[in-house]
Design a protein around this motif. Structure first.
Motif, PDB file in Angstrom:
ATOM      1  N   SER A 178       0.867  -1.184   0.000  1.00 13.61           N
ATOM      2  CA  SER A 178       0.000   0.000   0.000  1.00 13.61           C
ATOM      3  C   SER A 178       0.902   1.233   0.000  1.00 13.61           C
ATOM      4  CB  SER A 178      -0.893  -0.037   1.243  1.00 13.61           C
ATOM      5  OG  SER A 178      -1.047   1.255   1.773  1.00 13.61           O
ATOM      6  N   HIS A 179       0.609   2.165  -0.910  1.00  9.38           N
ATOM      7  CA  HIS A 179       1.402   3.403  -0.967  1.00  9.38           C
ATOM      8  C   HIS A 179       1.209   4.217   0.305  1.00  9.38           C
ATOM      9  CE1 HIS A 179       3.366   3.356  -4.787  1.00  9.38           C
ATOM     10  NE2 HIS A 179       2.248   2.979  -5.400  1.00  9.38           N
ATOM     11  N   LYS A 180       0.053   4.023   0.943  1.00 13.41           N
ATOM     12  CA  LYS A 180      -0.270   4.780   2.161  1.00 13.41           C
ATOM     13  C   LYS A 180       0.644   4.353   3.319  1.00 13.41           C
ATOM     14  CE  LYS A 180      -4.677   6.389   3.872  1.00 13.41           C
ATOM     15  NZ  LYS A 180      -6.050   5.947   4.065  1.00 13.41           N
ATOM     16  N   THR A 181       0.680   3.032   3.548  1.00  8.89           N
ATOM     17  CA  THR A 181       1.478   2.549   4.694  1.00  8.89           C
ATOM     18  C   THR A 181       2.921   2.268   4.298  1.00  8.89           C
ATOM     19  OG1 THR A 181       0.956   0.253   4.184  1.00  8.89           O
ATOM     20  CG2 THR A 181      -0.548   1.400   5.688  1.00  8.89           C
ATOM     21  N   LYS A 182       3.177   2.206   2.995  1.00 11.81           N
ATOM     22  CA  LYS A 182       4.502   1.831   2.450  1.00 11.81           C
ATOM     23  C   LYS A 182       4.930   0.462   2.975  1.00 11.81           C
ATOM     24  CE  LYS A 182       6.449   6.423   1.523  1.00 11.81           C
ATOM     25  NZ  LYS A 182       6.007   6.473   0.155  1.00 11.81           N
ATOM     26  N   GLN A 183       3.954  -0.434   3.113  1.00 13.92           N
ATOM     27  CA  GLN A 183       4.248  -1.792   3.555  1.00 13.92           C
ATOM     28  C   GLN A 183       3.528  -2.803   2.675  1.00 13.92           C
ATOM     29  OE1 GLN A 183       3.448  -1.827   7.819  1.00 13.92           O
ATOM     30  NE2 GLN A 183       5.661  -1.846   8.090  1.00 13.92           N
ATOM     31  N   GLY A 184       4.030  -4.012   2.683  1.00 18.02           N
ATOM     32  CA  GLY A 184       3.373  -5.090   1.937  1.00 18.02           C
ATOM     33  C   GLY A 184       4.196  -5.536   0.737  1.00 18.02           C
ATOM     34  N   LEU A 185       3.688  -6.598   0.073  1.00 19.57           N
ATOM     35  CA  LEU A 185       4.403  -7.171  -1.072  1.00 19.57           C
ATOM     36  C   LEU A 185       4.013  -6.447  -2.358  1.00 19.57           C
ATOM     37  CD1 LEU A 185       6.282  -9.455  -2.097  1.00 19.57           C
ATOM     38  CD2 LEU A 185       4.242 -10.846  -2.427  1.00 19.57           C
ATOM     39  N   ARG A 186       5.027  -6.001  -3.105  1.00 20.71           N
ATOM     40  CA  ARG A 186       4.783  -5.197  -4.304  1.00 20.71           C
ATOM     41  C   ARG A 186       4.962  -6.015  -5.586  1.00 20.71           C
ATOM     42  NH1 ARG A 186       7.243   0.912  -4.749  1.00 20.71           N
ATOM     43  NH2 ARG A 186       5.928   1.521  -6.498  1.00 20.71           N
ATOM     44  N   TYR A 187       6.089  -6.673  -5.695  1.00 21.31           N
ATOM     45  CA  TYR A 187       6.375  -7.507  -6.886  1.00 21.31           C
ATOM     46  C   TYR A 187       7.034  -8.799  -6.440  1.00 21.31           C
ATOM     47  CZ  TYR A 187       6.395  -2.862  -9.112  1.00 21.31           C
ATOM     48  OH  TYR A 187       6.105  -1.595  -9.520  1.00 21.31           O
ATOM     49  N   ILE A 188       6.948  -9.760  -7.318  1.00 18.80           N
ATOM     50  CA  ILE A 188       7.651 -11.016  -7.090  1.00 18.80           C
ATOM     51  C   ILE A 188       8.511 -11.264  -8.341  1.00 18.80           C
ATOM     52  CG2 ILE A 188       5.942 -12.609  -8.066  1.00 18.80           C
ATOM     53  CD1 ILE A 188       6.048 -14.159  -5.507  1.00 18.80           C
ATOM     54  N   VAL A 189       9.771 -11.580  -8.121  1.00 21.60           N
ATOM     55  CA  VAL A 189      10.682 -11.825  -9.251  1.00 21.60           C
ATOM     56  C   VAL A 189      11.299 -13.212  -9.055  1.00 21.60           C
ATOM     57  CG1 VAL A 189      12.788 -11.047 -10.428  1.00 21.60           C
ATOM     58  CG2 VAL A 189      11.213  -9.354  -9.490  1.00 21.60           C
ATOM     59  N   ILE A 190      11.157 -14.070 -10.058  1.00 20.93           N
ATOM     60  CA  ILE A 190      11.726 -15.425  -9.948  1.00 20.93           C
ATOM     61  C   ILE A 190      12.501 -15.726 -11.227  1.00 20.93           C
ATOM     62  CG2 ILE A 190      11.212 -17.896  -9.660  1.00 20.93           C
ATOM     63  CD1 ILE A 190       8.461 -16.883  -8.479  1.00 20.93           C
ATOM     64  N   ARG A 191      13.688 -16.265 -11.035  1.00 19.41           N
ATOM     65  CA  ARG A 191      14.489 -16.659 -12.202  1.00 19.41           C
ATOM     66  C   ARG A 191      14.914 -18.113 -11.992  1.00 19.41           C
ATOM     67  NH1 ARG A 191      18.962 -12.542 -12.976  1.00 19.41           N
ATOM     68  NH2 ARG A 191      18.010 -11.689 -14.844  1.00 19.41           N
TER      69      ARG A 191
END
Ligand SMILES: C[S@@+](CC[C@H](N)C(=O)[O-])C[C@H]1O[C@@H](n2cnc3c(N)ncnc32)[C@H](O)[C@@H]1O
Length: 436
Positions: A178-191
């Motif tokens: 959340s942009h409000k709390t600036k917490q949480g999962l944003r993206y997942i990157v897997i290679r």
């Protein structure tokens, strides 16, 4: 309105004409007749939405993945052979339009062995639906997020690890960013390359607790997990400024052709491993034995290392500091002490080398935007005898060739399909200095 689709557009959409102005109709293909509604009208072109297909192309097939088809893989709806024909058309058209290069210079596309399951990496945004984290993609040219449950283009190992990571995060009720709390999962990157995998969770300010990390450690064959903190508002980058290893090895260590490679999570690596190998071998086969070989935009240095036996000294230039560190490590790892890497802008790096010595061969593999003016000028001033230009964007390749043609002639153009189901194509152009 009734429209007859005449050709394919650069985004894989059908193009019809209405009073000589192009109308772009996503989800249609040349030879089809459709009923469509204009959704946007501009002075010189229009966009339309398809209502009904009145006459289907004979090469159409039931889409194996309708959701991916909508989200940047428009060729899912057509046979693979036809995809290659359209890619070749797009490439030859761009080369003719911008550089007046005739079609006969362009060889048949080298096809991908795997039509599906070829992507060794995913970089996906995360959102929350009914209290659960989900992966998905944004619709082309919009910020509408669409949930995708299964990606047919991904390597099955990438898919398995992605699903297991999400399941664990959901068991622990981890929130979406959340942009409000600036917490949480944003993206997942897997290679995942040759069965060796590396994942990165890109989050807000969160600290992941030990229990969560211990559960991630139980995912079979997940060799390393990283966390990157990214709270920037208008981030076009996935990774934040700081990335930390949570467990496993800091770099992916993979066998590749005749060498071993370290790959950092932040470094570029071609998405289609098998086809990348074919492309790099072809590129290296075009390097004649020489004194000085320069590779600009070298990433983790793969081509420099593969071509190192053909040159006395090899210089790699790359802007991404993580990639250049990998390249230096890779030279050491493979005991190739004639390879030298520098973190610099391509044009600056090229000038610096050209000031001291004559460059015989220049390998270039720039991003989609192609060579900028400074780099074009640096090439024309330093005048290497041969240029091996690899491009993932026919339009910028053709525009750059139009400039390089002042001093260079084309010897070969060979395309490789690294991205089945999309209109994208990777292309190698071999240029040689015109002797006056
Ligand atoms: C298409 S990738 C090619 C990488 C490498 N040749 C490979 O195949 O793995 C383009 C690379 O150019 C780098 N790059 C982008 N802009 C640059 C610049 N101005 N100068 C030098 N490198 C740049 C990117 O970081 C990226 O690694």
């Amino acid at each position: 309105m009734k429209l007859e689709i005449k050709k394919i557009g650069i985004n894989g959409e059908g193009i019809a004409y209405d009073q000589k102005k192009p109308v772009f109709v996503p989800g249609t293909f040349p030879g089809e007749v459709v009923e469509a509604t204009i959704s946007e009208k501009k002075a010189h072109y229009a966009h339309a939405k398809i209502n009904r297909i009145l006459q289907k192309a004979h090469y159409r097939r039931p889409s194996p993945s309708p959701i991916e088809e909508q989200l940047g893989h428009p060729f899912f709806g057509i046979e693979y052979e036809k995809q290659l024909t359209f890619k070749l058309d797009l490439l030859t058209e761009a080369l003719w339009k911008y550089a007046k290069v005739k079609r006969h210079w362009v060889r048949k596309i080298n096809p991908s062995e795997n039509e599906f399951s070829y992507r060794n990496q995913c970089k996906l945004p995360i959102q929350e639906r009914q209290g659960k984290l989900v992966c998905g993609l944004f619709s082309p040219n919009s910020n509408q997020f669409q949930v995708v449950h299964h990606f047919l283009t991904h390597d099955p190992e990438v898919e398995r690890i992605r699903k297991e990571l999400l399941a664990i995060l959901n068991q622990h009720h981890f929130p979406a960013y959340s942009h409000k709390t600036k917490q949480g999962l944003r993206y997942i990157v897997i290679r995942c390359i040759h069965g060796i995998s590396q994942a990165t969770l890109i989050t807000g300010k969160d600290t992941l607790n030990k229990c969560l990390i211990d559960d991630f450690k139980k995912i079979p064959h997940l060799h390393s997990l990283h966390q990157s903190w990214n709270t920037s508002k208008q981030s076009l980058q996935f990774f934040g400024e700081r990335t930390k290893l949570l467990f496993g090895k800091k770099h992916l260590l993979i066998p590749f052709s005749s060498i071993y490679l370290h790959v950092s999570p932040e470094a570029f690596f071609q998405l289609n491993t098998k086809q990348a190998e074919a492309l790099y071998h072809y590129a290296v086969s075009k390097v004649d034995p020489c004194h000085i070989l320069v590779e600009a935009y070298c990433g983790i240095g793969v081509m420099s290392l593969l071509a190192s036996s053909k040159a006395e000294q090899v210089y790699g230039i790359e802007l991404n500091p993580h990639a250049i560190q990998d390249a230096k490590r890779n030279a050491e790892l493979n005991h190739l002490d004639n390879c030298h890497f520098e973190c610099a802008d391509a044009a600056d790096g090229l000038y610096k080398i050209a000031k001291k010595q004559k460059i015989d061969t220049l390998l270039i593999d720039p991003p989609r935007s192609g060579l900028d003016e400074a780099m074009l000028e640096a090439i024309l001033k330093s005048q290497p005898d041969r240029i091996i230009y690899i491009s993932c964007n026919p339009a910028t390749l053709a525009k750059n060739i139009a400039v390089l043609k002042w001093k260079y002639q084309i010897l070969t153009i060979q395309a490789f399909d690294l991205f089945p189901q999309t209109p994208h194509v990777e292309c190698l152009c071999l240029l040689s200095k015109v002797q006056k």
